[in-house]
Scaffold this active site. Structure first.
Site, PDB file in Angstrom:
ATOM      1  N   ASP A  77      -4.828   9.567   0.600  1.00  0.00           N
ATOM      2  CA  ASP A  77      -3.729   8.791   1.179  1.00  0.00           C
ATOM      3  C   ASP A  77      -2.496   8.987   0.299  1.00  0.00           C
ATOM      4  O   ASP A  77      -2.522   8.683  -0.905  1.00  0.00           O
ATOM      5  CB  ASP A  77      -4.120   7.314   1.235  1.00  0.00           C
ATOM      6  CG  ASP A  77      -3.145   6.479   2.055  1.00  0.00           C
ATOM      7  OD1 ASP A  77      -2.169   7.046   2.570  1.00  0.00           O
ATOM      8  OD2 ASP A  77      -3.363   5.258   2.170  1.00  0.00           O
ATOM      9  N   ASP A  99      -0.093  10.469   6.897  1.00  0.00           N
ATOM     10  CA  ASP A  99      -0.240  10.616   5.446  1.00  0.00           C
ATOM     11  C   ASP A  99      -1.650  10.318   4.948  1.00  0.00           C
ATOM     12  O   ASP A  99      -1.847  10.081   3.758  1.00  0.00           O
ATOM     13  CB  ASP A  99       0.750   9.684   4.741  1.00  0.00           C
ATOM     14  CG  ASP A  99       0.556   8.221   5.120  1.00  0.00           C
ATOM     15  OD1 ASP A  99      -0.044   7.957   6.175  1.00  0.00           O
ATOM     16  OD2 ASP A  99       0.998   7.343   4.363  1.00  0.00           O
ATOM     17  N   GLU A 100      -2.614  10.345   5.837  1.00  0.00           N
ATOM     18  CA  GLU A 100      -3.964   9.907   5.479  1.00  0.00           C
ATOM     19  C   GLU A 100      -4.996  10.823   6.129  1.00  0.00           C
ATOM     20  O   GLU A 100      -4.907  11.129   7.314  1.00  0.00           O
ATOM     21  CB  GLU A 100      -4.161   8.467   5.947  1.00  0.00           C
ATOM     22  CG  GLU A 100      -5.477   7.850   5.600  1.00  0.00           C
ATOM     23  CD  GLU A 100      -5.606   6.438   6.173  1.00  0.00           C
ATOM     24  OE1 GLU A 100      -6.660   5.835   5.959  1.00  0.00           O
ATOM     25  OE2 GLU A 100      -4.663   5.971   6.844  1.00  0.00           O
TER      26      GLU A 100
END
Length: 407
Positions: A10, A105-106
């Site tokens: 993350d 973003d993960e």
């Protein structure tokens, strides 16, 4: 039984981190991305320097300013974040094809089948984090565990910038001391009930039977029971299909003008349909969201026989739902939104509809022009008074939620 190796990564304070990378003078300063402090939107993200003041994502911008008047407020750029996200996942694809895009973003990586490539999976997992960090030049938090739930919880504990390996057999030890709010799906109301029961940490949940949790929370009680014991059978899904996609906007001032409200619905429908086409998705359900000036929030939805990514169809449904349910509202509106849910990969079941192919070709041409010159460069026929809205949204920038994906 063969151990599973699930790595969760993350990017820390994603939007803020990208902005700082673009403008190094922001480094070490409290940064909030989402809009200006005098606007009525919310913070999309906050740097860790801002979080020290109590600022967090989802907080009204005015509240963020009250907590941290020296914060630097930015509107942000979704297209920049999208490009950065694509680079992030491109780097991860070097290590394994088994990648799930949980959000921009993960990511989850399944390294279970990589034993021949990597003699030590824990060492390699940490190396992946460090190598991707080095290339992106921003911090990443990560965790390696036996399933997605534990890996996600580990990453939360590793923030910011750390790495946690939850060894097989140590899962209970790791879970026990975490507070119950760390479990997904436990909101404030559920937490309040547990607090009244004297339940504060996950280990306290182990004393409560599955039947009791079921009687208190219905089917969610079963999920809480299994999650509190670290049980998660979900697989890493290589093809990410979100459950829904939405676009919404908060007005600078409460709005009475019904024509302008419909124009906003047209604008949001257009943006939503454009995003659906970009992701090759179609929707079986269209939903509108309305928040009145007294902060009361309502949603109304309509299911479709066949899925759509057609802006005209999405807008017509949104318009009908608004006129039927909220046209005579005694209060002005504070916020409106449009959501597409029950998503599937693009299916064209309208080949015999009148003008469908012409409209489809028109939309593809629109997408091409807008990618080059910006979304507001072309206005469609249904978007009355949209010059005002484009000017309005341009002033507010990222306060308009241009990217909302949920799974």
């Amino acid at each position: 039984m063969k151990n599973k190796w699930i790595l969760h990564l993350d990017i820390d304070s994603f939007f803020a981190s990208v902005e700082i990378l673009q403008n190094p003078s922001l480094r070490g300063k409290p940064v909030v991305v989402g809009g200006m402090p005098y606007e009525r939107g919310v913070a999309s993200t906050a740097s860790y320097e801002a979080r020290k003041y109590g600022v967090h994502s989802g907080m009204p911008l005015k509240k963020a300013y009250e907590l941290c008047p020296n914060c630097i407020f930015l509107r942000g750029s979704y297209h920049l974040y999208k490009e950065f996200s694509e680079k992030f996942f491109s780097l991860l694809s070097r290590y394994t094809p088994d990648i799930e895009e949980a959000s921009l973003d993960e990511a989850y990586l399944d390294l279970t089948h990589c034993n021949l490539l990597y003699p030590s999976i824990p060492s390699q997992a940490k190396k992946i984090k460090e190598e991707v960090e080095k290339e992106l030049k921003i911090g990443i938090s990560a965790s390696l565990a036996s399933n997605k739930l534990l890996a996600k919880l580990g990453t939360s504990k590793a923030k910011p910038g750390g790495f946690i390996y939850i060894e097989p057999g140590k899962e209970v030890e790791f879970l026990g001391e975490l507070t119950i709010d760390k479990l997904p799906g436990i909101g404030l109301k559920t937490q309040m009930i547990f607090t009244m029961m004297g339940v504060d940490r996950i280990k306290d949940l182990w004393e409560i039977s599955k039947e009791t949790l079921k009687s208190l929370f219905g089917i969610s009680g079963y999920e809480i029971f299994f999650q509190s014991r670290g049980i998660d059978e979900r697989i890493v899904e290589r093809e990410f299909i979100p459950k829904s996609m939405s676009r919404e906007t908060t007005f600078l001032e409460d709005l009475w003008d019904r024509e302008m409200i419909l124009a906003h619905f047209a604008y949001l429908s257009d943006r939503l349909a454009s995003s659906l086409r970009e992701e090759s998705l179609s929707s079986f359900t269209v939903e509108i969201k309305v928040r009145l000036s007294d902060f009361t929030t309502y949603t109304r939805r309509q299911s479709l026989i066949s899925p759509t990514q057609d802006m005209y169809k999405i807008y017509e449904i949104a318009k009908k739902l608004y006129l039927k349910n909220f046209y005579s509202s005694p209060f002005p509106l504070r916020l409106v939104g449009v959501r597409a849910s029950d998503l599937v990969r693009e299916i064209n079941l309208h080949l015999f509809e009148e003008n469908f192919l012409k409209r489809e070709n028109l939309m593809k041409s629109l997408d091409t022009v807008r990618r080059r010159f910006g979304f507001g460069s072309v206005i469609t026929a249904i978007e009355s008074r949209l010059e005002e809205i484009y000017e309005f949204e341009q002033r507010r920038g990222f306060t308009l939620k241009t990217a909302s994906l949920t799974k």
